[in-house]
Design an enzyme around this catalytic site. Structure first.
Site, short mmCIF file in Angstrom:
data_model
loop_
_atom_site.label_atom_id
_atom_site.label_comp_id
_atom_site.label_asym_id
_atom_site.label_seq_id
_atom_site.Cartn_x
_atom_site.Cartn_y
_atom_site.Cartn_z
N GLY A 251 0.82 -1.21 0.00
CA GLY A 251 0.00 0.00 0.00
C GLY A 251 0.85 1.25 0.00
O GLY A 251 0.72 2.11 0.88
N SER B 98 -0.11 5.68 -1.63
CA SER B 98 -0.83 6.77 -0.96
C SER B 98 -0.46 6.79 0.52
O SER B 98 0.08 5.82 1.05
CB SER B 98 -2.33 6.49 -1.14
OG SER B 98 -3.12 7.24 -0.27
N LYS C 91 -3.28 -1.02 -8.33
CA LYS C 91 -3.28 -0.45 -9.69
C LYS C 91 -2.07 0.46 -9.87
O LYS C 91 -2.22 1.70 -9.85
CB LYS C 91 -4.56 0.37 -9.89
CG LYS C 91 -5.81 -0.46 -10.02
CD LYS C 91 -6.94 0.41 -10.52
CE LYS C 91 -8.22 -0.39 -10.59
NZ LYS C 91 -9.41 0.37 -10.34
N ASP D 178 -2.58 -7.20 -4.76
CA ASP D 178 -3.77 -7.08 -3.92
C ASP D 178 -3.52 -8.03 -2.77
O ASP D 178 -3.34 -9.24 -3.01
CB ASP D 178 -5.02 -7.49 -4.73
CG ASP D 178 -6.30 -7.34 -3.93
OD1 ASP D 178 -6.23 -7.34 -2.68
OD2 ASP D 178 -7.37 -7.23 -4.55
N SER E 204 -0.99 -1.23 12.64
CA SER E 204 -2.29 -1.42 13.30
C SER E 204 -2.97 -0.06 13.35
O SER E 204 -3.01 0.68 12.36
CB SER E 204 -2.05 -2.02 14.69
OG SER E 204 -3.23 -2.09 15.44
N TYR F 113 -13.65 -2.52 11.65
CA TYR F 113 -12.28 -2.03 11.43
C TYR F 113 -11.46 -2.27 12.70
O TYR F 113 -10.36 -2.82 12.65
CB TYR F 113 -12.30 -0.54 11.07
CG TYR F 113 -10.93 0.06 10.96
CD1 TYR F 113 -10.08 -0.28 9.91
CD2 TYR F 113 -10.45 0.95 11.92
CE1 TYR F 113 -8.79 0.26 9.82
CE2 TYR F 113 -9.19 1.49 11.83
CZ TYR F 113 -8.36 1.15 10.78
OH TYR F 113 -7.09 1.67 10.70
N ALA G 299 -12.05 -4.42 15.00
CA ALA G 299 -11.86 -5.87 15.18
C ALA G 299 -10.67 -6.36 14.36
O ALA G 299 -9.87 -7.18 14.82
CB ALA G 299 -13.13 -6.61 14.79
N SER G 300 -10.55 -5.85 13.13
CA SER G 300 -9.44 -6.30 12.28
C SER G 300 -8.10 -5.89 12.89
O SER G 300 -7.13 -6.65 12.83
CB SER G 300 -9.58 -5.74 10.85
OG SER G 300 -9.28 -4.35 10.79
N LYS G 301 -8.05 -4.73 13.51
CA LYS G 301 -6.78 -4.25 14.08
C LYS G 301 -6.51 -4.89 15.45
O LYS G 301 -5.37 -5.18 15.79
CB LYS G 301 -6.78 -2.72 14.16
CG LYS G 301 -6.86 -2.01 12.80
CD LYS G 301 -5.66 -2.30 11.90
CE LYS G 301 -5.66 -1.41 10.65
NZ LYS G 301 -4.50 -1.68 9.78
N PHE H 23 -4.34 10.47 10.90
CA PHE H 23 -3.40 11.03 9.92
C PHE H 23 -4.17 11.49 8.69
O PHE H 23 -5.18 10.87 8.32
CB PHE H 23 -2.38 9.97 9.49
CG PHE H 23 -1.21 9.87 10.42
CD1 PHE H 23 -0.03 10.55 10.16
CD2 PHE H 23 -1.31 9.12 11.58
CE1 PHE H 23 1.04 10.47 11.03
CE2 PHE H 23 -0.24 9.03 12.46
CZ PHE H 23 0.94 9.71 12.19
N THR I 51 -4.61 11.28 5.20
CA THR I 51 -4.24 10.39 4.08
C THR I 51 -5.48 10.14 3.22
O THR I 51 -6.53 10.73 3.45
CB THR I 51 -3.75 9.02 4.62
OG1 THR I 51 -4.88 8.36 5.21
CG2 THR I 51 -2.64 9.15 5.64
#
Ligand SMILES: NC(=O)c1ccc[n+]([C@@H]2O[C@H](COP(=O)([O-])OP(=O)(O)OC[C@H]3O[C@@H](n4cnc5c(N)ncnc54)[C@H](OP(=O)(O)O)[C@@H]3O)[C@@H](O)[C@H]2O)c1
Length: 273
Positions: free
Chosen positions: A12, A15, A38, A53, A131, A145, A147-149, A178, A180
């Protein structure tokens, strides 16, 4: 022995935090490889951007193989790629939740499974998992979100102990807000409609979060800390970065009664208005 030009993979890197970190490390002599889904749509960058990806295992493997073929090694991985979904927990379909976990959590697994055999062979390496402070505090209307972290935090603690004997260091970066592309990329769940019983509270709460992101810290701040972390021989488990008030809230949490802490979160995000 530290190689003179360490080889870094940053997921990633088209950006935000990933891009700022890739540019910063490139300027400081690292051999940087970034990734994007992309690359052809990304801006001109001073480092190569590989097509990845993180939800697609083959693309992850190809990227790592390409780097090892080119450089003969892989010293640092920054697992940074991610996005956030917004919406009430109840109004998140299992498919939306699984997609969030697939990118933010299993994406890290895919990258680690490709990179770790290389690092173990070398007897050295660094994996830095990005994280969030939302991985320490459950954020209302960003529950999946968070939960994923939270899951990434537990996984990283375990991984760190497993790979230490192979000379591989592992740490977590926990950014606060931040400025972004994250805000624009946020996806509301499909059931978060105007007629939702959570509607107005959810919009108001996430509105506060988005305003904080847009007036948040500059990604360069995270990039500088990331360089310090990966150059540390014995890194801590976790590092917070970003606005001081948010980092202080996390540091003080163990000393604040649970109900008072929750009241502060509800007040701050205007949940009870
Ligand atoms: N900004 C904040 O306030 C904040 C706070 C805490 C934590 N974080 C974390 O910081 C990390 C970076 O976010 P950011 O703020 O820099 O957001 P950003 O500007 O939106 O950048 C996200 C990056 O992730 C990539 N990405 C998204 N989905 C991907 C996928 N499925 N596979 C591969 N790459 C993917 C994007 O690349 P392409 O679109 O080109 O593929 C992009 O380069 C994330 O893990 C986020 O959770 C951000």
């Amino acid at each position: 022995m530290k190689p003179s030009q360490p080889v870094v993979l940053i997921t990633g890197a088209s950006s935000g935090l990933g891009r700022a970190t890739a540019e910063h490390l490139h300027e400081h002599g690292y051999r940087v490889y970034g990734t994007s889904r992309k690359p052809e749509a990304a801006p001109e960058l001073p480092f190569p951007l590989l097509q990845v990806d993180v939800a697609d295992e083959a693309s992850v493997r190809q990227a790592v193989e390409h780097i090892v073929t080119q450089e003969g090694r892989l010293d640092v991985v920054v697992n940074n790629a991610g996005y956030g979904i917004a919406g009430a927990v109840e109004e998140t379909t299992p498919e939306e939740a699984m997609r969030q976990l697939d990118v933010n959590l299993l994406g890290v697994l895919r990258v680690c499974r490709a990179a770790l055999p290389v690092m173990r062979r070398q007897g050295s390496g660094f994996i830095l998992n990005v994280s969030s402070l939302g991985g320490r505090v459950g954020l209302p209307f960003q529950g999946w979100y968070s939960a994923s972290k939270f899951a990434l935090e537990g996984l990283t603690e375990a991984l760190r102990m497993e790979v230490a004997p192979f000379g591989v260091r592992v740490a977590l970066l926990e950014p606060g807000d931040f400025r972004t592309g994250f805000t624009a990329q946020r996806q509301w769940t499909s059931e978060s409609t105007e007629s939702s019983p959570y509607g107005e509270r959810a919009r108001r709460c996430v509105g506060v979060m988005e305003a904080d992101e847009q007036s948040g810290a500059h990604p360069e701040q995270a990039a500088r800390l990331i360089r310090r972390i990966i150059e540390t021989p014995r890194p801590k488990v976790r590092y917070t970065v970003g606005p001081l008030a948010q980092r202080a809230m996390i540091a003080l949490r163990p000393f604040i009664p649970g109900r008072l802490f929750e009241w502060g979160i509800r007040k701050y995000y205007r949940l009870d208005e």
